[in-house]
Design an enzyme around this catalytic site. Structure first.
Site, mmCIF file in Angstrom:
data_model
loop_
_atom_site.group_PDB
_atom_site.id
_atom_site.type_symbol
_atom_site.label_atom_id
_atom_site.label_comp_id
_atom_site.label_asym_id
_atom_site.label_seq_id
_atom_site.Cartn_x
_atom_site.Cartn_y
_atom_site.Cartn_z
ATOM 1 N N HIS A 1 0.835 -1.203 0.000
ATOM 2 C CA HIS A 1 0.000 0.000 0.000
ATOM 3 C C HIS A 1 0.872 1.257 0.000
ATOM 4 C CE1 HIS A 1 -4.059 -1.806 1.169
ATOM 5 N NE2 HIS A 1 -3.227 -2.834 1.170
ATOM 6 N N ASP B 1 -6.063 5.698 2.436
ATOM 7 C CA ASP B 1 -6.263 4.292 2.091
ATOM 8 C C ASP B 1 -7.671 3.829 2.434
ATOM 9 O OD1 ASP B 1 -5.878 1.201 2.499
ATOM 10 O OD2 ASP B 1 -4.062 1.912 1.501
ATOM 11 N N SER C 1 2.117 -6.337 -8.329
ATOM 12 C CA SER C 1 2.854 -7.331 -9.119
ATOM 13 C C SER C 1 2.231 -7.513 -10.504
ATOM 14 C CB SER C 1 2.875 -8.677 -8.386
ATOM 15 O OG SER C 1 3.693 -8.606 -7.238
#
Length: 482
Positions: free
Chosen positions: A17, A120, A369
């Protein structure tokens, strides 16, 4: 009134994050905004290092610290990052501590009065806290548009409650494509009422009441889902990614992104340089997944049986000098000498994926990823574990056609679903050999070229960031003139 926008970034305390949030801060700062990253003392050194790596002189990025209440919740001193959690009990305590950060954040907002707060998703209370000061709050998930659309559909229509078993496939309703999933592939808190189920509803409410959503993706990757999220679901959202591409050309950034690598850039490059183009498969499951010894043994046997060269990153603390590693077959490393490289700990993933020797990536489908693989033009063997990773697998394999599934069927918080060596060998060979593999690689490379264009001046993400900055300027002007 000062004409410069001041943007606060408040990422969840986990490397997956924090990395895109730091990169986002650099993006805004490179466009003339002042950026401040809010975090805790134990995470601050990592943030400072990431800011300094490859940053152009003149970017205004600061770090503001708030105390993390480890003592109050019974966590060890310095345990301020989700990557250091080793049990469900620790995770629950960590979430309790996270929910105690609202008052410290409120204090910072009162002192600095930023133009906007990018917080977030795990801080749902941030919407109400920022509203007290008339500060717009943008939600940052770190998800794809596809995952956001799938999650919204599941929350609103609850199709998983209509099937008779956990393994029965059902269609996620109202998506641009027919996407099937099973209850087994959904998080436990979506299938039954848990403490986190209530938290999930708070997240959804917080998102609906926020100023909008900022997405680490680019339009050309998932146009139907970007449009669906904004036009059909009616969410105000901007895509500004892939965020790491804003630093891609900076000296040394590929080697330092994330945690400190357990292998040197030089050693890694030298090993890859000795290999033919597209001949190496890269295996890594991110910073949180932690497979049991028996599963690691299956991966080792599957890789050996495939006959392919590989770099395998293992998150494992059992490699003390003189101690036998139970997760490795007898004599494995000796047999694999020159053919396979095991990295115990953290690897320079960007550097590896962008090397011409790497032909495919066995991945847990975390969004960071997945994006890195797409941008490198590398197809994937998908092995989702938890979070929103099963949605990302559907995007990669069914929508984009740039990956094959290894056969993971069950969502699991940390340990991952069990997959046998035969399935691993089959998926590795399918992604590395034959016409289908070449077609997937070709599609991956085309998407990678589009990603580079998206972040350049005039590109889709560049223009969306411009639109967001202008929107925030207008918002501040309107509020300031009242």
């Amino acid at each position: 009134m000062d004409s410069q926008l001041h943007i606060f970034f408040f990422p969840y305390m986990a490397h997956s994050h924090m990395m895109p949030a730091i990169e986002m801060a650099k993006l805004f700062a490179s466009r003339g905004c002042k950026a401040s990253i809010v975090s805790t003392p134990a995470n601050a050194p990592h943030i400072h290092k990431a800011i300094e790596s490859g940053t152009n002189l003149g970017l205004e990025i600061g770090v503001l610290s708030i105390r993390f209440p480890t003592q109050e919740v019974g966590l060890p001193e310095g345990c301020e990052n989700a990557n250091s959690l080793t049990s469900l009990e620790m995770m629950n305590k960590f979430f309790t501590a996270v929910n105690m950060l609202d008052q410290p954040l409120e204090q910072l907002l009162m002192e600095h009065r930023p133009s906007c707060l990018v917080a977030d998703l795990f801080f749902p209370w941030a919407t109400d806290v920022s509203a007290k000061f008339g500060i717009p709050r943008l939600v940052f998930h770190g998800f794809s548009f596809f995952a956001l659309c799938a999650l919204a559909s599941l929350l609103r229509h609850e199709p998983h409650k209509q099937v008779s078993s956990d393994s029965e496939p059902f269609v996620i309703p109202n998506l641009p494509d027919e996407i099937k999933i099973t209850r087994n592939q959904l998080p436990d808190y979506m299938k039954e009422e848990t403490e986190f189920s209530g938290f999930l509803k708070k997240l959804d409410e917080s998102e609906l009441n926020s100023y909008g959503i900022i997405v680490n993706s680019y339009y050309e990757l998932e146009p139907a889902y970007a449009d669906h999220y904004r036009n059909v679901l009616g969410m105000k959202a901007w895509h500004v990614g892939p965020t790491f591409l804003c630093n891609e050309e900076k000296e040394g950034y590929k080697a330092v992104r994330g945690q400190e690598a357990s292998i040197s850039e030089q050693e890694c490059s030298n090993w890859l340089d000795s290999k033919k183009s597209n001949s190496v498969i890269y295996v890594c499951f991110g910073s949180l997944a932690n497979f049991v010894d028996s599963q690691l043994m299956e991966i080792a046997m599957g890789l050996e049986a495939s006959g392919k060269q590989f770099i395998w990153v293992v998150k494992k603390g059992k490699h003390e000098e003189g101690v036998k590693e139970e997760w490795l077959p007898e004599g494995f490393e000796k047999r694999m000498e020159g053919k396979g490289l095991i990295v115990r700990g953290w690897a320079p993933q960007l550097l590896i994926l962008q090397h011409q020797a790497v032909g495919a990536f066995v991945t847990h489908c975390g969004w960071n990823s997945t994006l890195e693989s797409v941008c490198a033009g590398v197809p994937m063997v998908t092995w989702p574990v938890s979070a929103e990773q099963f949605y990302n697998e559907k995007l990669v394999t069914q929508v984009l056609g740039i990956g094959v599934g290894v056969g993971a069927k069950k969502w699991a918080r940390l340990t991952g679903d069990s997959v046998n060596r035969e399935a691993i060998e089959k998926a590795v060979n399918l992604i590395m050999e034959g016409k289908e593999a070449e077609e997937m690689r070709s599609r991956s490379k085309a998407l990678g070229v589009m990603a580079s264009r998206a972040v350049q001046e005039g590109g889709s993400s560049y223009e969306d960031l411009t639109a967001l900055i202008e929107d925030l300027r207008l918002q501040r002007h309107c509020c300031g003139s009242k």
